[in-house]
Design a protein around this motif. Structure first.
Motif, short mmCIF file in Angstrom:
data_model
loop_
_atom_site.label_atom_id
_atom_site.label_comp_id
_atom_site.label_asym_id
_atom_site.label_seq_id
_atom_site.Cartn_x
_atom_site.Cartn_y
_atom_site.Cartn_z
N VAL A 85 60.46 40.13 35.49
CA VAL A 85 59.46 41.19 35.27
C VAL A 85 59.80 41.98 34.01
CG1 VAL A 85 58.58 43.36 36.20
CG2 VAL A 85 58.75 41.37 37.68
N LEU A 86 61.05 42.39 33.86
CA LEU A 86 61.43 43.15 32.67
C LEU A 86 61.28 42.33 31.40
CD1 LEU A 86 62.54 45.84 31.66
CD2 LEU A 86 64.83 44.90 31.92
N PHE A 87 61.57 41.03 31.47
CA PHE A 87 61.42 40.16 30.30
C PHE A 87 59.97 40.15 29.82
CE2 PHE A 87 60.42 35.95 28.56
CZ PHE A 87 61.30 35.92 27.49
N PHE A 88 59.02 39.93 30.75
CA PHE A 88 57.62 39.86 30.34
C PHE A 88 57.06 41.23 29.97
CE2 PHE A 88 57.90 35.70 32.47
CZ PHE A 88 57.42 34.93 31.43
N GLU A 89 57.53 42.30 30.60
CA GLU A 89 57.08 43.64 30.21
C GLU A 89 57.51 43.97 28.79
OE1 GLU A 89 58.43 46.43 33.13
OE2 GLU A 89 56.72 46.06 34.43
N THR A 90 58.72 43.57 28.41
CA THR A 90 59.16 43.85 27.04
C THR A 90 58.50 42.92 26.02
OG1 THR A 90 61.12 42.48 27.41
CG2 THR A 90 61.37 44.85 27.69
N MET A 91 58.01 41.76 26.46
CA MET A 91 57.25 40.89 25.55
C MET A 91 55.90 41.53 25.23
SD MET A 91 58.90 38.06 24.83
CE MET A 91 57.79 36.71 24.60
N ILE A 92 55.31 42.17 26.23
CA ILE A 92 53.99 42.81 26.05
C ILE A 92 54.15 44.14 25.35
CG2 ILE A 92 52.05 43.81 27.30
CD1 ILE A 92 52.60 41.61 29.46
N SER A 93 55.13 44.93 25.75
CA SER A 93 55.33 46.27 25.19
C SER A 93 56.80 46.40 24.76
CB SER A 93 54.97 47.32 26.25
OG SER A 93 55.24 48.60 25.77
N PRO A 94 57.14 46.03 23.52
CA PRO A 94 58.54 46.03 23.09
C PRO A 94 59.21 47.39 23.11
CG PRO A 94 57.17 44.84 21.52
CD PRO A 94 56.25 45.51 22.50
N SER A 95 58.45 48.47 23.04
CA SER A 95 59.06 49.80 23.03
C SER A 95 59.38 50.30 24.42
CB SER A 95 58.14 50.79 22.32
OG SER A 95 56.92 50.91 23.04
N LYS A 96 59.06 49.53 25.43
CA LYS A 96 59.30 49.95 26.81
C LYS A 96 60.79 49.88 27.12
CE LYS A 96 57.43 49.52 31.33
NZ LYS A 96 56.16 49.32 31.91
N THR A 97 61.29 50.92 27.76
CA THR A 97 62.67 50.96 28.20
C THR A 97 62.70 51.27 29.68
OG1 THR A 97 62.94 53.33 27.83
CG2 THR A 97 63.39 51.87 25.96
N LYS A 98 63.88 51.26 30.26
CA LYS A 98 63.98 51.59 31.68
C LYS A 98 63.70 53.07 31.93
CE LYS A 98 68.96 52.35 31.82
NZ LYS A 98 70.20 51.96 32.47
N TYR A 99 63.67 53.89 30.88
CA TYR A 99 63.37 55.31 31.01
C TYR A 99 61.89 55.60 30.83
CZ TYR A 99 68.38 55.50 30.39
OH TYR A 99 69.72 55.30 30.51
N GLY A 100 61.09 54.63 30.42
CA GLY A 100 59.66 54.82 30.24
C GLY A 100 59.25 54.59 28.80
N ASN A 101 57.93 54.65 28.56
CA ASN A 101 57.40 54.38 27.22
C ASN A 101 57.65 55.51 26.24
OD1 ASN A 101 56.40 51.85 27.75
ND2 ASN A 101 54.41 52.61 28.43
N ASN A 102 57.74 56.75 26.71
CA ASN A 102 57.84 57.89 25.81
C ASN A 102 59.28 58.27 25.48
OD1 ASN A 102 55.06 58.11 25.78
ND2 ASN A 102 55.04 59.43 27.59
N TYR A 103 60.26 57.53 25.97
CA TYR A 103 61.66 57.84 25.73
C TYR A 103 62.06 57.38 24.34
CZ TYR A 103 66.70 57.91 26.19
OH TYR A 103 68.03 58.15 25.99
N THR A 104 62.72 58.26 23.59
CA THR A 104 63.23 57.88 22.27
C THR A 104 64.69 58.27 22.18
OG1 THR A 104 62.64 59.99 21.26
CG2 THR A 104 60.99 58.25 21.15
#
Length: 88
Positions: A33-52
């Motif tokens: 699941v994490l592999f395909f989520e990062t293929m679709i949204s590379p900026s996604k982290t385990k902390y969420g999309n807005n984490y920098t």
């Protein structure tokens, strides 16, 4: 990690336990699941999309990150002088 089994403290869990089957199964599912989520949204982290992990100072003036200059040579004298210009 320390585990308690049957009232005894153990250093680690045994590999030959029944609960290892669902642990391995869910580990594989989570990896896929994490592999395909990062293929679709590379900026996604385990902390969420807005984490920098940006260390620039924000609007609050607090700033973060290292205060020391990183790298470089000690002494601060700079590099060697450039050679003289050629001409004729």
């Amino acid at each position: 990690m320390v585990y308690i089994s049957g009232g005894k403290v153990q250093e680690s869990q045994t590999l030959w336990r029944l609960s290892i089957i669902p642990e391995i199964f869910w580990g594989i599912i989570n990896f896929i699941v994490l592999f395909f989520e990062t293929m679709i949204s590379p900026s996604k982290t385990k902390y969420g999309n807005n984490y920098t992990s940006d260390y620039k100072a924000g609007n609050d003036g607090g700033g973060g990150g290292p205060r020391r200059r990183m790298g470089g040579f000690r002494g601060g004298g700079g590099g060697p002088a450039s050679p003289p210009m050629g001409g004729g």
